[in-house]
Design a protein around this motif. Structure first.
Motif, short mmCIF file in Angstrom:
data_model
loop_
_atom_site.label_atom_id
_atom_site.label_comp_id
_atom_site.label_asym_id
_atom_site.label_seq_id
_atom_site.Cartn_x
_atom_site.Cartn_y
_atom_site.Cartn_z
N ARG A 357 54.74 61.61 -9.96
CA ARG A 357 54.05 62.02 -8.73
C ARG A 357 53.60 60.89 -7.81
O ARG A 357 53.44 61.10 -6.61
CB ARG A 357 52.83 62.89 -9.09
CG ARG A 357 53.23 64.14 -9.87
CD ARG A 357 52.03 65.05 -10.07
NE ARG A 357 52.36 66.16 -10.98
CZ ARG A 357 51.47 67.03 -11.43
NH1 ARG A 357 50.20 66.93 -11.05
NH2 ARG A 357 51.85 68.00 -12.25
N SER A 358 53.37 59.72 -8.34
CA SER A 358 52.82 58.62 -7.53
C SER A 358 53.62 58.37 -6.26
O SER A 358 53.07 58.12 -5.19
CB SER A 358 52.74 57.33 -8.35
OG SER A 358 51.87 57.47 -9.44
N GLY A 359 54.95 58.42 -6.37
CA GLY A 359 55.80 58.08 -5.24
C GLY A 359 56.20 59.27 -4.38
O GLY A 359 56.93 59.09 -3.38
N LEU A 360 55.76 60.48 -4.72
CA LEU A 360 56.14 61.65 -3.92
C LEU A 360 55.65 61.47 -2.49
O LEU A 360 54.46 61.25 -2.25
CB LEU A 360 55.55 62.93 -4.52
CG LEU A 360 56.16 63.41 -5.83
CD1 LEU A 360 55.37 64.61 -6.37
CD2 LEU A 360 57.63 63.78 -5.65
N PRO A 361 56.54 61.59 -1.52
CA PRO A 361 56.14 61.32 -0.13
C PRO A 361 55.36 62.47 0.49
O PRO A 361 55.52 63.63 0.10
CB PRO A 361 57.48 61.14 0.58
CG PRO A 361 58.43 62.02 -0.19
CD PRO A 361 57.98 61.92 -1.63
N ARG A 362 54.53 62.14 1.45
CA ARG A 362 53.86 63.15 2.25
C ARG A 362 54.67 63.38 3.51
O ARG A 362 55.59 62.62 3.82
CB ARG A 362 52.43 62.73 2.56
CG ARG A 362 51.61 62.52 1.29
CD ARG A 362 50.14 62.28 1.54
NE ARG A 362 49.46 62.01 0.28
CZ ARG A 362 49.01 62.95 -0.55
NH1 ARG A 362 49.19 64.23 -0.24
NH2 ARG A 362 48.41 62.63 -1.67
N TYR A 363 54.34 64.42 4.25
CA TYR A 363 55.14 64.84 5.40
C TYR A 363 55.34 63.75 6.44
O TYR A 363 56.33 63.73 7.16
CB TYR A 363 54.50 66.07 6.07
CG TYR A 363 53.15 65.78 6.69
CD1 TYR A 363 53.03 65.40 8.03
CD2 TYR A 363 51.99 65.86 5.93
CE1 TYR A 363 51.80 65.12 8.58
CE2 TYR A 363 50.75 65.58 6.48
CZ TYR A 363 50.66 65.21 7.81
OH TYR A 363 49.43 64.93 8.35
N ASN A 364 54.39 62.79 6.50
CA ASN A 364 54.49 61.74 7.51
C ASN A 364 54.99 60.42 6.94
O ASN A 364 54.90 59.37 7.58
CB ASN A 364 53.13 61.52 8.18
CG ASN A 364 52.02 61.21 7.17
OD1 ASN A 364 52.25 61.22 5.96
ND2 ASN A 364 50.82 60.95 7.67
N ASP A 365 55.56 60.45 5.73
CA ASP A 365 56.08 59.24 5.10
C ASP A 365 57.30 58.72 5.87
O ASP A 365 58.12 59.51 6.35
CB ASP A 365 56.47 59.54 3.65
CG ASP A 365 56.86 58.31 2.87
OD1 ASP A 365 58.02 57.85 3.03
OD2 ASP A 365 56.03 57.80 2.09
N GLN A 366 57.44 57.41 5.96
CA GLN A 366 58.53 56.82 6.73
C GLN A 366 59.90 57.17 6.17
O GLN A 366 60.90 57.23 6.91
CB GLN A 366 58.39 55.29 6.74
CG GLN A 366 58.44 54.66 5.35
CD GLN A 366 58.41 53.14 5.39
OE1 GLN A 366 58.51 52.55 6.45
NE2 GLN A 366 58.24 52.51 4.23
N HIS A 367 59.99 57.44 4.86
CA HIS A 367 61.27 57.74 4.24
C HIS A 367 61.85 59.08 4.69
O HIS A 367 63.05 59.30 4.58
CB HIS A 367 61.17 57.73 2.71
CG HIS A 367 60.93 56.37 2.13
ND1 HIS A 367 59.69 55.92 1.79
CD2 HIS A 367 61.80 55.36 1.86
CE1 HIS A 367 59.78 54.69 1.31
NE2 HIS A 367 61.05 54.33 1.34
N ILE A 368 61.00 59.97 5.17
CA ILE A 368 61.49 61.31 5.56
C ILE A 368 61.13 61.66 7.00
O ILE A 368 61.35 62.80 7.42
CB ILE A 368 60.93 62.39 4.60
CG1 ILE A 368 59.40 62.37 4.61
CG2 ILE A 368 61.46 62.19 3.19
CD1 ILE A 368 58.78 63.55 3.87
N ALA A 369 60.60 60.71 7.74
CA ALA A 369 60.14 60.98 9.12
C ALA A 369 61.23 61.60 9.99
O ALA A 369 60.96 62.48 10.81
CB ALA A 369 59.62 59.70 9.75
N SER A 370 62.46 61.18 9.83
CA SER A 370 63.54 61.66 10.69
C SER A 370 63.87 63.13 10.44
O SER A 370 64.52 63.78 11.28
CB SER A 370 64.82 60.82 10.46
OG SER A 370 65.26 60.93 9.12
N PHE A 371 63.43 63.68 9.29
CA PHE A 371 63.73 65.08 8.98
C PHE A 371 62.65 66.03 9.47
O PHE A 371 62.86 67.23 9.56
CB PHE A 371 63.88 65.27 7.47
CG PHE A 371 65.05 64.53 6.88
CD1 PHE A 371 66.31 65.09 6.88
CD2 PHE A 371 64.87 63.27 6.33
CE1 PHE A 371 67.38 64.41 6.33
CE2 PHE A 371 65.94 62.58 5.78
CZ PHE A 371 67.19 63.15 5.79
#
Length: 372
Positions: A357-371
């Motif tokens: 769970r530590s690395g699970l991204p939140r909605y505004n995480d840079q890794h998924i921002a484009s989606f």
């Protein structure tokens, strides 16, 4: 969080495993009778459903979880962590006696692999633990249900009620478990590990597939499971393969495509120089598996992110992260190609930290921002 990011209906319900993970990293996995020291240690919530719904909550969904724990220190820690992440725990049954589930996890820094030793909770969850009113309340307003194959008697009860209410079901068939044969027949979407589609069930006489390859196995699964809309096989660092059933069938006069050859042709289109997740798809076709049958659908290859070795920390729970992202993608009506790339990005973000769970991204995480 802005409402613009949220799917119109963001309530999901999951039934399955929760637990506590005791994670120790080591320089290299020990030999028999060898004593070694850990290089780091962390205690964190775990369990397939607990992880997948935590992922969904951080992405912006509103998960409700059905499971069972004991009223002990581990159980209270499990509840606190889920609640902190925004998971509704009011449908978790708390036993006054017994022990909550926990897992020892050894993470090998050398191979980046992990070894798990699981201790189930006691007493186990039974359908009688979940009252009819609680079940109906849990499913009220739900967009999609999620099952991980555990707590199979209770899960089947949840599944049958979801079917009555026309609530679609996503199942993570991580491995063959007792009762899975009955569960998988009523679900709408399946995510499974590479070894599952080609394995025979340990708990029934029915052999899931007699296929020698993943594409053939996928054809077999869709033929045997007429309710299932798609099956995704996750392959770790090699990404995933997906077969999607299509509503508009290709005329039977059209040439059939051999499933294995079609996959080979898609593989040639991969670009090894691209590090970010990509998706390659076939056209709608009559897909043939010799000796098994033909299904009309689309075949997809999803690539994984090429994570630099110095950033790759732990793969524990990567499959749960992928499933949680698929839940979000279905709720948000993502196109299939976008869904596979999104789920790969979420799983890759998870792998950059210790634990599920530590690395699970939140909605505004840079890794998924484009989606988003």
């Amino acid at each position: 969080m802005s409402g613009d990011f949220l799917p119109e209906n963001s309530i999901v319900v999951g039934c399955g495993a929760v637990g506590l993970d005791l994670l120790a990293t080591v320089a290299a996995f020990p030999q028999p009778d060898q004593k070694i020291r850990s290089t780091s240690f962390k205690t964190q919530g775990g369990g397939n459903t607990g992880n997948a719904l935590t992922c969904a909550a951080r992405l912006g969904l509103k998960p409700r979880i059905i499971s069972k724990i004991a009223d002990d220190t581990q159980g209270r820690s499990i509840l606190d962590e889920l609640q902190t992440d925004g998971v509704d725990t009011s449908f978790i049954v708390v036993s006054k006696e017994g022990t909550s589930p926990f897992t020892y996890i050894i993470v090998d820094n050398q191979t980046k692999s992990r070894t798990c030793i699981h201790t189930p909770g006691f007493p186990p969850m039974k359908p009688v633990d979940l009252t009819e009113s609680s079940l109906l309340s849990a499913l009220n307003g739900t967009k999609i249900a999620y099952l991980d194959g555990r707590l199979h008697e209770t899960a089947l009860m949840v599944a049958h009620e979801a079917v009555k209410k026309n609530i679609p079901i996503l199942m993570d068939a991580e491995r063959l478990r007792e009762g899975l044969d009955d569960l998988i027949k009523v679900v709408d979407y399946v995510v499974c590990a590479a070894q599952f589609p080609q394995a025979s069930s340990l708990f029934s006489l029915e052999v899931w597939t007699e296929a020698a390859t993943v594409p053939k196995a996928l054809v077999s699964m869709l033929l045997r499971l007429p309710k299932v809309k798609f099956v995704i096989v996750t392959l770790g660092k090699d990404g995933c393969i997906m077969l999607e059933r299509t509503a508009n069938e290709v005329p039977s006069t059209e040439e059939e495509m051999d499933a294995d050859k079609l996959l080979e042709s898609l593989e040639t289109k991969k670009n090894a120089s691209v590090n970010i997740p990509t998706c390659i798809s076939s056209s709608v076709t009559n897909l043939r598996a010799d000796g098994i049958g033909t299904i009309c659908g689309k075949l997809y290859i999803g690539t994984a992110e090429n994570i630099p070795p110095y950033e790759l920390i732990d793969t524990t729970g990567a499959g749960d992260a992928f499933a949680g992202a698929v839940l979000y993608a279905i709720c948000a009506n993502f196109a299939t190609e976008k869904m596979l790339c999104f789920a790969a990005n979420v799983a890759a973000a998870k792998c950059r930290a210790l634990g599920a769970r530590s690395g699970l991204p939140r909605y505004n995480d840079q890794h998924i921002a484009s989606f988003m």
